[in-house]
Motif scaffolding. Structure first.
Motif, mmCIF file in Angstrom:
data_model
loop_
_atom_site.group_PDB
_atom_site.id
_atom_site.type_symbol
_atom_site.label_atom_id
_atom_site.label_comp_id
_atom_site.label_asym_id
_atom_site.label_seq_id
_atom_site.Cartn_x
_atom_site.Cartn_y
_atom_site.Cartn_z
ATOM 1 N N GLY A 124 18.917 -34.555 40.902
ATOM 2 C CA GLY A 124 17.727 -33.741 40.659
ATOM 3 C C GLY A 124 16.523 -34.586 40.279
ATOM 4 N N ALA A 125 16.762 -35.627 39.481
ATOM 5 C CA ALA A 125 15.666 -36.476 39.013
ATOM 6 C C ALA A 125 15.058 -37.321 40.123
ATOM 7 N N SER A 126 15.789 -37.521 41.220
ATOM 8 C CA SER A 126 15.300 -38.386 42.294
ATOM 9 C C SER A 126 14.047 -37.841 42.970
ATOM 10 N N THR A 127 13.775 -36.562 42.815
ATOM 11 C CA THR A 127 12.623 -35.953 43.489
ATOM 12 C C THR A 127 11.310 -36.207 42.763
ATOM 13 N N GLN A 128 11.367 -36.478 41.476
ATOM 14 C CA GLN A 128 10.160 -36.414 40.657
ATOM 15 C C GLN A 128 9.179 -37.554 40.882
ATOM 16 N N HIS A 129 9.608 -38.799 40.750
ATOM 17 C CA HIS A 129 8.664 -39.915 40.773
ATOM 18 C C HIS A 129 7.889 -40.060 42.090
ATOM 19 N N PRO A 130 8.555 -40.168 43.236
ATOM 20 C CA PRO A 130 7.769 -40.386 44.463
ATOM 21 C C PRO A 130 6.888 -39.201 44.827
ATOM 22 N N LEU A 131 7.381 -37.982 44.619
ATOM 23 C CA LEU A 131 6.612 -36.808 45.029
ATOM 24 C C LEU A 131 5.449 -36.538 44.082
#
Length: 412
Positions: A124-131
């Motif tokens: 779930g956390a993988s979406t936050q930084h790049p987007l």
């Protein structure tokens, strides 16, 4: 909502642009605060899990690394998926999944279920930084102020790191860790709904992006990006390694659960201001000078925490947090300048993959070193490795100087 076409005839576009920028920034900052808080509350829970499940330092590193490793591994996939599903859906869905992970962790009866929960949280956390980073860059580049906006975004992440672990540290004095995990899981789910309500509509965001020519023209410097990735990876590896084992260092000096929670709060308060201050400092004096200042200070202060008594260590933690976390804010702001045209979102994803991947691997490696040589030796090694970022930052600066875009101190 008023009709954008009718607003274009008057002063409406300025209002529309400002509203879209602010909503994008608030949504990204809110997501960052929640995600970073959910990520770093693990540091408070690790000593409790060690006592309950009887795990060693290597297994502790594996637990921490599972969350960060999955988060790093899926950065690029999240970036690609956003092209098909949209940023809003991916960011909202990822935030909800991160919350659900803690609901699962709160019911873990053994190490295997706990590992599954942390893997789910990392997904779930993988979406936050790049987007969120690319969303801010797209929103602010037309009117300027990208680096300042990214500094505020990074500042918000440390606000989450300060509030959520600190709150859980206090909760653990009156409720069980399972109850605390359930409550922060619910926080993640509710936050997903709030973030979704803040993100501006596609039409509103598009009108903002198209109003003026873009202010940032990437240099497409492959050498600069590689040096930046290496610098960020080492910085993140040291930061995550230190944060993972700081509670155990404090415990060896006599700190209890509440004391560890307070220590992390002090560290993250300093880190929050470090990210905000160093982001602006990087604009004023340049990336390389700022990195040399923060990384040298971090290395010396990590050494100090190893040898000083508990009270002195606690007193140093805000300053250490400022230096420890400040570097990343400067490095984030350089990504859009080094990326080629149309490659920004991918460049952010690559950068976060490397930095978070380094942060995932570091606890495992230094956990093993801690088992073999003791925690003080592992932390001294971390402090020494951090100095490798100093020459690397020189290569990043060369990548910035060898192009036609504005230099860091003169751009947005």
């Amino acid at each position: 909502m008023s009709n954008p076409k009718s607003e274009i005839a008057g002063h409406g576009p300025d209002v529309l642009d400002t509203s879209a920028r602010r909503r994008s920034l608030w949504a990204a900052c809110g997501a960052h605060a929640v995600h970073d808080g959910l990520t770093d509350v693990i540091y408070v829970l690790l000593p409790i899990w060690q006592a309950q499940f009887g795990i060693n330092y290597t297994q502790i590193g594996m637990l921490r690394g599972a969350y960060s490793g999955v988060m790093a591994a899926f950065q690029l996939l999240a970036s690609r998926a956003a092209r098909h599903w949209g940023r809003e859906r991916m960011l909202v869905g990822g935030t909800a999944i991160a919350g659900l992970a803690y609901l699962v962790a709160g019911h873990a009866g053994g190490l295997s279920v706990l590992m599954i929960a942390l893997v789910l949280g990392g997904l779930g956390a993988s979406t936050q930084h790049p987007l969120a980073s690319s969303m801010i860059t797209d929103a602010y580049e037309a009117g300027g102020g990208v680096k300042e906006a990214l500094s505020q975004y990074n500042f918000s992440g440390d606000i989450g790191k300060t509030l959520i672990p600190g709150l859980v540290g206090l909760l653990l004095t009156v409720v069980t860790w399972r109850t605390s995990a359930t409550l922060i899981g619910l926080l993640g789910v509710v936050s997903a709904i709030l973030v979704g309500s803040l993100i501006p509509s596609n039409g509103m965001a598009r009108a903002t992006r198209e109003k003026t020519p873009k202010a940032i023209v990437g240099k497409d410097s492959a050498t600069g990006l590689r040096a930046l990735l290496a610098t960020g990876t080492l910085d993140s590896a040291v930061r995550m390694g230190f944060l993972t084992f700081l509670p155990f260092l404090l415990k060896s000096k006599g700190a209890g659960t509440a004391g560890i929670g307070l220590a992390l709060t002090l560290l993250f308060v300093g880190g929050a201001f470090g990210k905000l201050l160093c982001g602006y400092l990087g604009v004023r004096i340049g990336m390389m000078k700022t990195v040399w200042l923060t990384e040298s200070a971090t290395s010396l202060l990590v050494l100090a925490t190893v040898f000083l008594p508990l009270a002195s260590t606690m007193a140093l933690l805000p300053l250490l947090g400022l230096a420890l976390n400040g570097t990343s804010s400067v490095l984030y702001g350089v990504v859009p300048e080094l990326a080629g045209i149309g490659k920004r979102e991918r460049a952010f994803a690559l950068f976060y993959t490397g930095t978070i991947g380094g942060g995932a691997l570091s606890p495992v490696l230094f956990g093993k070193l801690g088992d073999l040589t003791g925690m003080p030796t592992a932390l001294i090694t971390l402090a020494a490795i951090l100095l490798l970022t100093l020459p690397l930052s020189w290569y990043v600066q060369k990548g910035l100087d060898n192009g036609g875009a504005p230099s860091p101190r003169h751009s947005g």
